[in-house]
Design a protein around this motif. Structure first.
Motif, PDB file in Angstrom:
ATOM      1  N   SER A   1       9.161   7.432 -17.417  1.00 34.51           N
ATOM      2  CA  SER A   1       8.671   6.339 -16.668  1.00 34.51           C
ATOM      3  C   SER A   1       6.930   6.157 -17.183  1.00 34.51           C
ATOM      4  O   SER A   1       6.651   4.976 -17.530  1.00 34.51           O
ATOM      5  N   ARG A   2       6.409   7.376 -17.611  1.00 35.12           N
ATOM      6  CA  ARG A   2       5.121   7.348 -18.134  1.00 35.12           C
ATOM      7  C   ARG A   2       5.478   6.627 -19.638  1.00 35.12           C
ATOM      8  O   ARG A   2       4.141   6.092 -20.115  1.00 35.12           O
ATOM      9  N   ARG A   3       6.342   7.011 -20.199  1.00 30.79           N
ATOM     10  CA  ARG A   3       6.396   6.317 -21.556  1.00 30.79           C
ATOM     11  C   ARG A   3       6.785   4.844 -21.732  1.00 30.79           C
ATOM     12  O   ARG A   3       6.273   4.164 -22.438  1.00 30.79           O
TER      13      ARG A   3
ATOM     14  N   ASN B   1      18.355   6.965  -9.807  1.00 29.71           N
ATOM     15  CA  ASN B   1      18.202   6.149  -8.835  1.00 29.71           C
ATOM     16  C   ASN B   1      17.006   6.283  -7.832  1.00 29.71           C
ATOM     17  O   ASN B   1      16.676   5.209  -7.381  1.00 29.71           O
ATOM     18  N   ILE B   2      16.525   7.405  -7.723  1.00 33.87           N
ATOM     19  CA  ILE B   2      15.679   7.659  -6.904  1.00 33.87           C
ATOM     20  C   ILE B   2      14.068   7.959  -7.617  1.00 33.87           C
ATOM     21  O   ILE B   2      13.131   7.298  -7.688  1.00 33.87           O
ATOM     22  N   GLY B   3      14.335   9.197  -8.546  1.00 33.75           N
ATOM     23  CA  GLY B   3      12.911   9.501  -9.104  1.00 33.75           C
ATOM     24  C   GLY B   3      12.367   8.376  -9.976  1.00 33.75           C
ATOM     25  O   GLY B   3      11.344   8.328  -9.630  1.00 33.75           O
ATOM     26  N   ALA B   4      13.397   7.956 -10.839  1.00 30.95           N
ATOM     27  CA  ALA B   4      12.676   7.001 -11.847  1.00 30.95           C
ATOM     28  C   ALA B   4      12.183   5.578 -11.131  1.00 30.95           C
ATOM     29  O   ALA B   4      10.964   5.102 -11.487  1.00 30.95           O
ATOM     30  N   LEU B   5      12.828   5.150 -10.031  1.00 33.58           N
ATOM     31  CA  LEU B   5      12.515   4.033  -9.179  1.00 33.58           C
ATOM     32  C   LEU B   5      11.112   4.424  -8.449  1.00 33.58           C
ATOM     33  O   LEU B   5      10.120   3.560  -8.580  1.00 33.58           O
TER      34      LEU B   5
ATOM     35  N   HIS C   1       5.408   3.516  -8.333  1.00 32.76           N
ATOM     36  CA  HIS C   1       3.913   4.110  -8.057  1.00 32.76           C
ATOM     37  C   HIS C   1       3.039   3.788  -9.360  1.00 32.76           C
ATOM     38  O   HIS C   1       1.842   3.693  -9.147  1.00 32.76           O
ATOM     39  N   LEU C   2       3.520   3.905 -10.705  1.00 33.82           N
ATOM     40  CA  LEU C   2       2.582   3.581 -11.713  1.00 33.82           C
ATOM     41  C   LEU C   2       2.208   2.011 -11.812  1.00 33.82           C
ATOM     42  O   LEU C   2       1.202   1.956 -12.387  1.00 33.82           O
ATOM     43  N   PHE C   3       3.045   1.393 -11.460  1.00 28.30           N
ATOM     44  CA  PHE C   3       2.727  -0.173 -11.716  1.00 28.30           C
ATOM     45  C   PHE C   3       2.230  -0.880 -10.574  1.00 28.30           C
ATOM     46  O   PHE C   3       1.679  -1.972 -10.901  1.00 28.30           O
ATOM     47  N   LEU C   4       2.369  -0.331  -9.508  1.00 27.54           N
ATOM     48  CA  LEU C   4       1.813  -0.944  -8.112  1.00 27.54           C
ATOM     49  C   LEU C   4       0.438  -1.509  -8.125  1.00 27.54           C
ATOM     50  O   LEU C   4      -0.004  -2.622  -7.592  1.00 27.54           O
ATOM     51  N   PRO C   5      -0.451  -0.521  -8.580  1.00 30.47           N
ATOM     52  CA  PRO C   5      -1.879  -1.148  -8.629  1.00 30.47           C
ATOM     53  C   PRO C   5      -2.178  -2.289  -9.336  1.00 30.47           C
ATOM     54  O   PRO C   5      -2.627  -3.026  -8.644  1.00 30.47           O
ATOM     55  N   GLU C   6      -1.471  -2.332 -10.600  1.00 34.54           N
ATOM     56  CA  GLU C   6      -1.847  -3.783 -11.253  1.00 34.54           C
ATOM     57  C   GLU C   6      -0.903  -4.751 -10.897  1.00 34.54           C
ATOM     58  O   GLU C   6      -1.489  -5.889 -10.835  1.00 34.54           O
ATOM     59  N   ILE C   7       0.277  -4.527 -10.059  1.00 35.32           N
ATOM     60  CA  ILE C   7       0.896  -5.637  -9.518  1.00 35.32           C
ATOM     61  C   ILE C   7       0.012  -6.207  -8.155  1.00 35.32           C
ATOM     62  O   ILE C   7      -0.032  -7.330  -7.887  1.00 35.32           O
ATOM     63  N   GLU C   8      -0.718  -5.308  -7.507  1.00 34.39           N
ATOM     64  CA  GLU C   8      -1.305  -5.782  -6.261  1.00 34.39           C
ATOM     65  C   GLU C   8      -2.474  -6.588  -6.974  1.00 34.39           C
ATOM     66  O   GLU C   8      -2.866  -7.624  -6.382  1.00 34.39           O
ATOM     67  N   ARG C   9      -3.366  -5.898  -8.023  1.00 28.78           N
ATOM     68  CA  ARG C   9      -4.238  -6.810  -8.534  1.00 28.78           C
ATOM     69  C   ARG C   9      -3.998  -8.412  -8.858  1.00 28.78           C
ATOM     70  O   ARG C   9      -4.561  -9.393  -8.822  1.00 28.78           O
TER      71      ARG C   9
END
Length: 268
Positions: free
Chosen positions: A70-72, A114-118, A123-131
């Protein structure tokens, strides 16, 4: 309504099935796409088709079940100078058969994807999605609404996705962010190519129709949507009957036939 024109949309499991259907529909709506999947060849073939119609497409070949994937993906998006408006967590994987006959590494990989990567990608992208006042579509399943014997881990993982998505919907709805759990039933995709047709129940929908229903619900700001009337009725069964009754009924419907006790996994 939500206008996808000019928006950057990241689709996991984007090389085939529901993911590819999302890619085609969002390209038609003018989105810029970042497609993530294991197969670079399939991704590039799809990207070439979409690019021939004028769609900007980036591809990221990554097995999201692997540690650090996910970080990659985040690093790859940053390296291209992009920020994501909408994340579609579609990558998924199912194993069918009696619980102890499915290898433990396969079951663990199912949980990791199904769970971990999702969770990690959200978590990684939600801050910019909110912006950017965008949103997240999590592809769950009608299996999220009840226990499914012989696909125990898959159904449990999708129950997590549904609960997780509805919680985030309530948490972020006042902050301008859409969160949707899309719950299709059996869909005519390569999902069953390795899991086996015995894992399918009911008439299969088209991936294109599932995507249209999902995008309509996303635009309306809904927390979840079930594709199809019959699937909706099935999803409500655990409210009408005891959970034990529904689990026993599901077990009878899903019980492997002789000689077909274990089918492999399918990833999208």
């Amino acid at each position: 309504m939500y206008d996808f024109a000019g928006k950057t949309v990241l689709v996991t499991g984007g090389s085939m099935g529901i993911g590819a259907a999302f890619a085609h529909e969002l390209a038609r709506r003018g989105a810029r796409l970042v497609l993530v999947a294991r197969s670079e060849d399939k991704l590039r073939a799809l990207a070439a088709t979409l690019a021939s119609h004028g769609t900007a497409v980036e591809v990221v070949a990554e097995d999201l079940a692997q540690p650090g994937a996910s970080r990659r993906v985040l690093a790859a998006v940053r390296a291209r100078g992009l920020e994501v408006d909408v994340l579609i967590n579609n990558a998924g994987f199912a194993a069918y058969g009696p619980f102890t006959t499915v290898p433990l590494p396969t079951q663990r990989e199912e949980v990791d994807l199904n769970i971990g990567a999702l969770v990690e990608l959200t978590h990684l992208f939600l801050p910019e999605i909110e912006r950017r006042q965008g949103g997240v579509i999590q592809v769950a399943s009608t299996a999220a609404f009840q226990a499914v014997p012989y696909m125990a881990v898959y159904a449990a993982s999708k129950a997590f996705v549904l609960s997780f998505s509805e919680a985030l919907w309530a948490e972020y709805r006042g902050r301008g962010v859409r969160i949707l759990a899309l719950c299709p039933g059996a869909t005519d995709t390569p999902f069953f190519a390795r899991a086996g047709e015995a894992a399918a129940f009911g008439k299969k929908a088209t991936a294109e129709d599932v995507v249209r229903v999902g995008l309509k619900a996303f635009a309306a700001g809904r927390s979840h949507v079930v594709h199809g009337v019959s699937n909706y009725v099935t999803a409500l069964s655990s409210r009408w009957f005891t959970r034990e009754f529904v689990a026993k009924l599901s077990g009878r419907l899903m019980r492997p036939r002789a000689g077909k006790e274990l089918a492999g996994a399918s990833q999208s």
